[in-house]
Design an enzyme around this catalytic site. Structure first.
Site, PDB file in Angstrom:
ATOM      1  N   CYS A  18       0.843  -1.206   0.000  1.00 16.75           N
ATOM      2  CA  CYS A  18       0.000   0.000   0.000  1.00 16.75           C
ATOM      3  C   CYS A  18       0.871   1.246   0.000  1.00 16.75           C
ATOM      4  O   CYS A  18       0.625   2.197  -0.741  1.00 16.75           O
ATOM      5  CB  CYS A  18      -0.913   0.005   1.223  1.00 16.75           C
ATOM      6  N   CYS A  83     -16.655  42.612  -4.026  1.00 18.02           N
ATOM      7  CA  CYS A  83     -16.698  42.261  -5.451  1.00 18.02           C
ATOM      8  C   CYS A  83     -15.935  40.971  -5.686  1.00 18.02           C
ATOM      9  O   CYS A  83     -15.372  40.384  -4.754  1.00 18.02           O
ATOM     10  CB  CYS A  83     -16.098  43.388  -6.304  1.00 18.02           C
ATOM     11  N   ASP A 522     -32.157   3.361 -13.528  1.00 15.56           N
ATOM     12  CA  ASP A 522     -32.165   1.993 -13.026  1.00 15.56           C
ATOM     13  C   ASP A 522     -33.640   1.595 -12.881  1.00 15.56           C
ATOM     14  O   ASP A 522     -34.489   2.460 -12.666  1.00 15.56           O
ATOM     15  CB  ASP A 522     -31.446   1.927 -11.677  1.00 15.56           C
TER      16      ASP A 522
END
Length: 873
Positions: A18, A83, A522
């Site tokens: 890993c 802004c 589905d």
């Protein structure tokens, strides 16, 4: 090169392989110099060049490798943004903070959403970055008189802008009269001196307090932007325009410049108009989020706890999971829970948008803050505080408002270069008018608006006119409207979605929803209920039908000797011991017909074929008998010597309708010969709104597909019932292959919305342009989706798309007016056709108009009638 080192906690690593996988994934990134991954501590140390690679890209690489970087996401209130350039400044400041992965700043909601590595950065670090950028961080969890800290700051900002506007208006009213008198009457009414003092000093005395009090915030912010942040924002333009008019007038008044023109009135009115615009803008921002605040305010304040037969009322925050609460008619259900006693109808419209109350009985879940219509309920709390559905909805909407559509990036890029370009443009035209007044006057003198500034250089000294042009060109072009165009509309759109039971994960999802041209449904749980129901019982058996029986057979077939009730009663008795969904549908069907079930023994489940059971029952003629009953497919009956041929036509008909048909036979106790009794059929029921949803999508021109793991015949039958083209049915698709189907469609250039509810739909939801999960579905599906429908209604798919269309249409309207305004007004100001005070008023009006246009969107109703769609395209 700017080299940094960071430490990332990584979840999911379990071995050296890993660690090697994560290392390889990170080392492939350009800009990553060194990687060290320790599986024992679950940490990765990364040295990288932040000019070449970002923490967001590093985190994405870890995710792509199959692991999870540990991050936290917080929302910060930010006061003082005016802004898009302010938002960009705050974004840059936060992204420069070590440990910050991703930042999204919204000037319309005055907040920033920041994802960071908890081991590398803290909330205090983020607040410090905002403060160093020159803005005020506000903790959204700070409480002042029971209000959110950000709301307190916004309320105070509205009050402050109102006070400043009234102060400036009081002193500027005489100046406005002087200005009107000079334009309309040529100055004939006003004296040249007052008590021996030149009249210009009267204007100076009125304008100077306005310049100092109203102008100070703009000068301070402009200095901060230019010196500290090395950027130019709206405040720079306002400070330049107002101070130019004021200082020019002061220089003329003290005799340092020979001119008759004084512009103290202009300098003051510029600030008054812009402050008035800021006040209206602050109010509009508050109104845009009002619906969401109203939703939160609907929470109950108290709950009536039931303990040992006694009741006591307690504040809502004292309720804990497991507490039981009594809810009387007309009261709010205090928190999420499950009904343990009572029956009632509950109004859930505030959460789901469904106006029809929902019947609730013992075992049903209820949502906190919904209204108990009738009957007394006892509810056991399952989620309290921040974990309730209502709080989750609010969090989702707030997070969605901080994620802006891609179209906002265009506005941000324009804003980044806009202010410097405006200043350069103003300097250029001011200089040209000073150097070549005669030439330019000849070019523009024929224009109908010529003369609004007093006739140009012919009526004003050349330098004075150049100053007027510079001030006007600077003031007319503030980019506020451009910066507010997208976030204001997104804020309203996501709130509309929440009020109608449609939760968007981000403003970018609204944009993608609008572009959807293909919807893939589905089948089970999405277009159908996912619950099998008995639909047909057909008798073909071997005993005379009792008087009044109503068996259904083909005309050419001899009358059945077993009626429908006999067939169903035997089938249900045999299936009573099974937990299979088909068996439960048969048993429930018999219960609906009030048929008494007989005792079954020797139950045997034959995998893949059906069941066999011995049933002792008493027919209508009173003869008690014992039969071995078979319920299953053709193979089961043949294996016991029962010929299914007499029911062949019936079976084919039922199966062609998408139903699951099962044969019912018996093996008589007194005979070795078996006989066929009849057929029972079940089906997954089509949802009430499925056909309406498909019809509305087809009216929009959307291509619709059906995706299911069910067999081809059933899938096509469902498609036919809801109106989907059978050619677009994909049946017998394995769960792991659903995402491949979606990707294949998208590779053809289609923008796909996948609609599902199950764990097996999650990969397809994740790869689709827009993943849409039903709220009744699994947590995995909802987590993978971009849109969650709180109601179990496929028609809400149409709502989601319509809200996306309406929001994007509103954004485009806002951008059109913002860009169109600047495109039209900047040339007019540059050509000397606008007074500075008119330019300031028009600039303030532009921001207010964009917000007002967004607020009008609050009344939008995302119904399913596509005849109304034209006005949003």
């Amino acid at each position: 090169m700017s080299r940094r080192q960071t430490r990332i906690d990584v979840q999911g690593m379990s071995c050296a392989n890993c660690a090697a996988t994560v290392t390889d994934a990170l080392e492939t990134l350009d800009g990553v110099a060194e990687v060290s991954v320790n599986v024992a501590t679950d940490q990765a140390r990364v040295t990288y060049d932040d000019d070449a690679v970002s923490l967001a890209e590093i985190s994405t690489a870890i995710v792509d490798a199959g692991y999870t970087p540990v991050t936290e996401t917080v929302r910060l209130g930010v006061a003082g943004m005016t802004c898009a350039n302010c938002a960009a400044t705050v974004t840059d400041a936060l992204e420069r903070t070590p440990g910050v992965v991703e930042t999204s700043v919204n000037s319309a909601t005055d907040e920033a959403q920041v994802t960071y590595l908890p081991g590398e950065a803290t909330r205090d670090d983020l607040d410090a970055a905002v403060a160093d950028a020159g803005y005020e961080p506000i903790r959204t969890d700070d409480e002042t008189d029971g209000e959110d800290g950000r709301e307190v700051a916004r309320t105070e900002e509205i009050r402050k802008q109102r006070r400043l506007t009234l102060f400036g208006a009081l002193l500027s009213a005489p100046l406005l009269f002087f200005l009107a008198e000079r334009f309309l009457l040529g100055g004939a009414l006003l004296p040249s001196t007052v008590f021996g003092v030149e009249f210009g000093w009267v204007e100076f005395l009125l304008a100077t307090p306005v310049q100092l009090v109203l102008g100070w915030p703009f000068y301070r912010n402009a200095h901060r932007a230019l010196v500290k942040n090395r950027s130019a924002n709206m405040d720079v333009l306002i400070a330049l325009g107002s101070s130019t008019a004021y200082l020019y007038s002061l220089v003329v008044l003290v005799g340092l410049l020979s001119s008759e023109g004084l512009y103290f009135d202009t300098a003051a009115l510029i600030l008054v108009f812009i402050t008035l615009g800021n006040y209206l803008e602050a109010r509009s921002k508050g109104q845009a989020g009002e619906a969401l605040r109203e939703l939160l305010e609907m929470e109950a304040d108290t709950a009536t706890l039931v303990e040992d037969g006694t009741e006591r009322e307690v504040p809502l925050d004292e309720v804990e999971v497991g507490d039981r609460m009594r809810v009387r008619p007309g009261e709010q259900i205090p928190t999420d829970g499950v009904v343990v006693e009572g029956d009632s109808a509950v109004d859930e419209s505030m959460v789901t948008g469904e106006s029809v109350p929902v019947e609730k009985r013992s075992g049903d879940e209820v949502i906190g803050s919904t209204i108990n219509e009738n009957g007394v309920l006892v509810v056991e709390a399952t989620r309290v505080g921040a974990d309730t559905a209502l709080q989750g909805i609010v969090r989702t909407v707030e997070e969605a408002q901080s994620r802006q559509p891609d179209i906002q990036r265009i506005a941000d890029r324009i804003s980044a270069y806009f202010v410097p370009a405006v200043i350069l443009n103003a300097l250029l035209w001011g200089t040209l008018w000073y150097l070549f007044p005669g030439t330019l006057s000849g070019v523009v003198a024929a224009l109908p608006l010529w003369g609004l500034v007093g006739g140009g250089p012919a009526a004003l000294p050349t330098f004075e006119f150049a100053v007027v042009v510079f001030a006007s060109a600077v003031l007319i072009a503030c980019p506020c409207a451009l910066g507010l165009a997208t976030p204001a509309a997104t804020m309203v759109g996501t709130t509309i979605g929440a009020k109608n039971g449609v939760l968007f994960e981000g403003g970018d999802v609204l944009e993608r929803a609008r572009d959807v041209d293909t919807v893939v449904f589905d089948k089970t749980g999405t277009l159908t209920t996912g619950e099998m129901r008995l639909t047909d019982v057909v008798a073909v058996g071997d005993r005379p039908v009792a008087d009044g029986g109503a068996a259904t057979v083909d005309a050419e077939r001899p009358s059945p000797r077993f009626d429908e009730d006999d067939v169903l009663r035997l089938a249900a008795s045999a299936e009573h011991g099974s937990e299979h969904p088909l068996a439960r549908a048969i048993v429930d069907g018999a219960a609906e017909r009030d048929l008494p079930l007989a005792e079954a023994t020797a139950f045997e489940n034959v995998p893949g074929q059906g069941v066999r059971a011995t049933v002792e029952w008493e027919p209508r003629d009173g003869e008690r008998r014992v039969d071995d009953v078979l319920v299953g497919n053709r193979k089961l009956l043949r294996s016991y010597g029962v010929d299914p041929a007499p029911a062949a036509e019936t079976m084919e008909r039922l199966e062609s309708e998408g139903k699951t048909a099962m044969l019912v036979g018996r093996l008589a106790s007194d005979s070795s010969d078996g006989s066929l009794l009849g057929v029972v059929a079940t089906a997954d029921t089509i949802k009430e709104g499925a056909a309406d949803a498909v019809a509305a999508l087809r009216a929009r021109g959307t291509e619709i597909h059906l995706l299911t793991g069910d067999n081809e015949r059933t899938a096509r039958a469902v498609a036919e019932q809801v109106g989907i083209d059978p050619e677009r049915v994909r049946a017998e698709v394995l769960p792991e292959d659903k995402s491949d189907v979606v990707e294949t469609i998208q590779r053809g250039g289609r923008q796909v919305m996948m609609v599902g509810d199950g764990v097996n739909d999650a990969p397809a939801l994740a790869v689709a342009s827009v993943g849409c999960a039903l709220g009744s579905g699994t947590d995995v599906a909802i987590e993978a989706a971009d849109v969650t429908l709180l109601r179990d209604d496929p028609r809400d798919v149409v709502k989601a798309i319509r809200i996306g269309e309406g929001t994007l249409a509103k954004i485009r309207q806002n951008l059109f007016w913002a860009l169109g305004y600047n495109t039209a007004m900047i040339p007019l100001a540059s050509l000397g056709l606008l007074q500075p005070v008119l330019a300031a008023g028009a600039m303030a009006l532009s921001s207010v108009s964009v917000l007002a246009n967004s607020l009008l969107f609050r009344r939008y109703v995302p119904d399913h009638d596509y005849r109304l769609l034209g006005r949003f395209r």
